[in-house]
Design a protein around this motif. Structure first.
Motif, PDB file in Angstrom:
ATOM      1  N   ILE A   1       0.833  -1.210   0.000  1.00 18.32           N
ATOM      2  CA  ILE A   1       0.000   0.000   0.000  1.00 18.32           C
ATOM      3  C   ILE A   1       0.865   1.257   0.000  1.00 18.32           C
ATOM      4  N   ALA A   2       1.875   1.297   0.846  1.00 16.84           N
ATOM      5  CA  ALA A   2       2.741   2.482   0.920  1.00 16.84           C
ATOM      6  C   ALA A   2       3.443   2.737  -0.414  1.00 16.84           C
ATOM      7  N   THR A   3       3.863   1.677  -1.078  1.00 21.26           N
ATOM      8  CA  THR A   3       4.522   1.826  -2.380  1.00 21.26           C
ATOM      9  C   THR A   3       3.568   2.420  -3.405  1.00 21.26           C
ATOM     10  N   LYS A   4       2.352   1.885  -3.468  1.00 23.65           N
ATOM     11  CA  LYS A   4       1.369   2.392  -4.429  1.00 23.65           C
ATOM     12  C   LYS A   4       0.999   3.855  -4.135  1.00 23.65           C
ATOM     13  N   LEU A   5       0.752   4.170  -2.866  1.00 24.19           N
ATOM     14  CA  LEU A   5       0.355   5.536  -2.526  1.00 24.19           C
ATOM     15  C   LEU A   5       1.499   6.524  -2.729  1.00 24.19           C
ATOM     16  N   ARG A   6       2.723   6.092  -2.457  1.00 25.73           N
ATOM     17  CA  ARG A   6       3.885   6.964  -2.675  1.00 25.73           C
ATOM     18  C   ARG A   6       3.999   7.338  -4.153  1.00 25.73           C
ATOM     19  N   ARG A   7       3.567   6.452  -5.031  1.00 23.62           N
ATOM     20  CA  ARG A   7       3.586   6.712  -6.481  1.00 23.62           C
ATOM     21  C   ARG A   7       2.383   7.521  -6.931  1.00 23.62           C
ATOM     22  N   GLY A   8       1.477   7.820  -5.995  1.00 25.32           N
ATOM     23  CA  GLY A   8       0.287   8.582  -6.330  1.00 25.32           C
ATOM     24  C   GLY A   8      -0.802   7.752  -6.986  1.00 25.32           C
ATOM     25  N   GLU A   9      -0.752   6.442  -6.827  1.00 21.63           N
ATOM     26  CA  GLU A   9      -1.701   5.542  -7.466  1.00 21.63           C
ATOM     27  C   GLU A   9      -2.879   5.219  -6.553  1.00 21.63           C
ATOM     28  N   SER A  10      -4.076   5.196  -7.127  1.00 17.80           N
ATOM     29  CA  SER A  10      -5.289   4.770  -6.429  1.00 17.80           C
ATOM     30  C   SER A  10      -5.563   3.324  -6.808  1.00 17.80           C
ATOM     31  N   PHE A  11      -6.219   2.584  -5.905  1.00 19.67           N
ATOM     32  CA  PHE A  11      -6.476   1.159  -6.141  1.00 19.67           C
ATOM     33  C   PHE A  11      -7.434   0.653  -5.071  1.00 19.67           C
ATOM     34  N   THR A  12      -7.895  -0.572  -5.226  1.00 22.76           N
ATOM     35  CA  THR A  12      -8.763  -1.180  -4.218  1.00 22.76           C
ATOM     36  C   THR A  12      -7.999  -2.241  -3.439  1.00 22.76           C
ATOM     37  N   VAL A  13      -8.494  -2.510  -2.232  1.00 18.33           N
ATOM     38  CA  VAL A  13      -8.016  -3.622  -1.407  1.00 18.33           C
ATOM     39  C   VAL A  13      -9.255  -4.408  -0.988  1.00 18.33           C
ATOM     40  N   SER A  14      -9.219  -5.716  -1.202  1.00 21.22           N
ATOM     41  CA  SER A  14     -10.342  -6.582  -0.848  1.00 21.22           C
ATOM     42  C   SER A  14      -9.875  -7.693   0.080  1.00 21.22           C
ATOM     43  N   TRP A  15     -10.773  -8.128   0.978  1.00 19.27           N
ATOM     44  CA  TRP A  15     -10.454  -9.208   1.910  1.00 19.27           C
ATOM     45  C   TRP A  15     -11.737  -9.907   2.321  1.00 19.27           C
ATOM     46  N   ARG A  16     -11.579 -11.144   2.760  1.00 21.93           N
ATOM     47  CA  ARG A  16     -12.699 -11.886   3.339  1.00 21.93           C
ATOM     48  C   ARG A  16     -12.816 -11.508   4.803  1.00 21.93           C
ATOM     49  N   HIS A  17     -14.032 -11.474   5.302  1.00 20.71           N
ATOM     50  CA  HIS A  17     -14.239 -11.149   6.711  1.00 20.71           C
ATOM     51  C   HIS A  17     -13.692 -12.273   7.588  1.00 20.71           C
ATOM     52  N   PRO A  18     -13.104 -11.912   8.740  1.00 21.17           N
ATOM     53  CA  PRO A  18     -12.597 -12.929   9.677  1.00 21.17           C
ATOM     54  C   PRO A  18     -13.720 -13.844  10.157  1.00 21.17           C
ATOM     55  N   ASP A  19     -13.341 -15.016  10.628  1.00 20.66           N
ATOM     56  CA  ASP A  19     -14.307 -16.016  11.078  1.00 20.66           C
ATOM     57  C   ASP A  19     -15.213 -15.518  12.192  1.00 20.66           C
ATOM     58  N   ASP A  20     -14.734 -14.582  13.019  1.00 23.78           N
ATOM     59  CA  ASP A  20     -15.543 -14.105  14.146  1.00 23.78           C
ATOM     60  C   ASP A  20     -16.525 -12.996  13.750  1.00 23.78           C
ATOM     61  N   GLN A  21     -16.600 -12.670  12.451  1.00 23.89           N
ATOM     62  CA  GLN A  21     -17.530 -11.661  11.951  1.00 23.89           C
ATOM     63  C   GLN A  21     -18.526 -12.324  11.000  1.00 23.89           C
ATOM     64  N   PRO A  22     -19.632 -11.641  10.715  1.00 22.22           N
ATOM     65  CA  PRO A  22     -20.554 -12.196   9.730  1.00 22.22           C
ATOM     66  C   PRO A  22     -19.827 -12.438   8.410  1.00 22.22           C
TER      67      PRO A  22
END
Length: 109
Positions: free
Chosen positions: A27-48
Motif C-alpha cells: 500500500i505504501a509503495t502504491k500511494l507513494r507513487r500517487g496511485e489509487s487502487f482497491t483492497v479486498s479481503w474476506r471477513h474474519p471467522d468471528d464476523q458475519p
C-alpha cells in the motif's frame, strides 16, 4: 490483530499483524507513487460472512496500528504476490501467505 483506520470511517479494519505488515509495504509503495487502487479481503471467522473492498487514494488519511511492537521478517514472495494483484484491474486481494522460509527478508518498515 492489527488495525487499519481509513478516512473518516469510525469502523476499523482488523487484519492479522503479519498480513498487515506485508500489506502495508505494498500500500505504501502504491500511494507513494500517487496511485489509487482497491483492497479486498474476506471477513474474519468471528464476523458475519462476506467480504469487503475499500478504494485507497493518496489524499485520504490512512493509519496502520499493530499489536506487536516488533516488525516481523517479511516474505518477498508474499509482497510480490500482493503487489502483482495491486497492479491488476481487481486491485489487491489479501490472500494467505504461502510459507517459504528461504525467501524471507529483513523487516522493511
Amino acid at each position: 490483530m492489527g488495525t487499519i483506520y481509513y478516512g473518516g470511517s469510525d469502523t476499523p479494519i482488523h487484519i492479522e499483524d503479519r498480513a498487515l505488515s506485508h500489506l502495508k509495504v505494498v500500500i505504501a509503495t502504491k500511494l507513494r507513487r500517487g496511485e489509487s487502487f482497491t483492497v479486498s479481503w474476506r471477513h474474519p471467522d468471528d464476523q458475519p460472512g462476506g467480504r469487503s473492498t475499500v478504494w485507497l487514494h493518496p489524499s485520504i488519511p490512512l493509519r496502520f496500528e499493530f499489536d506487536a511492537a516488533e516488525t516481523p521478517d517479511l516474505s518477498r514472495a508474499w509482497i510480490e504476490e500482493l503487489a502483482n494483484s495491486a497492479n491488476s484491474s481487481g486491485g489487491i486481494l489479501l490472500v494467505s501467505e504461502h510459507v517459504e522460509p528461504s525467501r524471507t527478508i529483513a523487516a522493511l518498515s
